[in-house]
Design an enzyme around this catalytic site. Sequence first.
Site, mmCIF file in Angstrom:
data_model
loop_
_atom_site.group_PDB
_atom_site.id
_atom_site.type_symbol
_atom_site.label_atom_id
_atom_site.label_comp_id
_atom_site.label_asym_id
_atom_site.label_seq_id
_atom_site.Cartn_x
_atom_site.Cartn_y
_atom_site.Cartn_z
ATOM 1 C CB VAL A 1 12.307 -6.023 6.421
ATOM 2 C CG1 VAL A 1 11.461 -6.308 7.667
ATOM 3 C CG2 VAL A 1 13.483 -6.988 6.360
ATOM 4 C CB CYS A 2 9.668 -1.656 4.429
ATOM 5 S SG CYS A 2 11.079 -0.901 5.253
ATOM 6 N N PRO A 3 7.884 -3.941 3.171
ATOM 7 C CG PRO A 3 8.318 -4.943 1.116
ATOM 8 C CD PRO A 3 8.927 -4.036 2.134
#
Length: 209
Positions: free
Chosen positions: A62-64
């Site tokens: 999810v972070c990118p």
Amino acid sequence: MCQIVETKIQVGQPAPAFAGQAVVGQNIVDISYEAGTLTVDGKESKGKYLVLFFYPLDFTFVCPTEIVAFHKKIAEFEKAGANVVGVSVDSPYTHLAWKNTPRNKGGLGQIDFPLLADLNKQAAKDYEALLDDGIAARGVFIIDGDGVLQSYTVNNLGVGRNVDEIIRLIEGFKFVAEHGEVCPANWNPGDATMKPDPVGSQEFFAKIK
């Protein structure tokens, strides 16, 4: 017996200072923030809003999507008079490797804001975003040009954030500070606002169904 838990952060109060190394472009530089002044590689930015957002780890899932979403809206943050800084507990070298990895291979590519390496986890602790397993939750902290914390939200790891909502909040806080009126639910720039008193607020409610 109720236990009172003291917190370090509170809206309406000064935001904690932070310092460390960040990746900017292809360089690892010093970065710091204190009392409304962001300093990146010796260059000071005073009196602007700051969006400080924590994310769990580089090379995850999810972070990118979140970091790229902030990157795609960076011109709107600049128009709103706001700097953006991303933070995780990774090293600056991991940040740099992630930026140099293509997006279709799980990397970031070009990102037009600093990524702070909070390797000692001090920033995550000070902003109360650090989880028990040693990584940061998805915290977003909106700090005004005087260094006062105006808003913060902390998500658990599974759900990414809405970047448009963060921009909306900045616009709302700026409007209140400049005009003295307040912004009702679901307000967007250009919508009606209300006077913060019993009589003045009736003017707003008289206009809505």
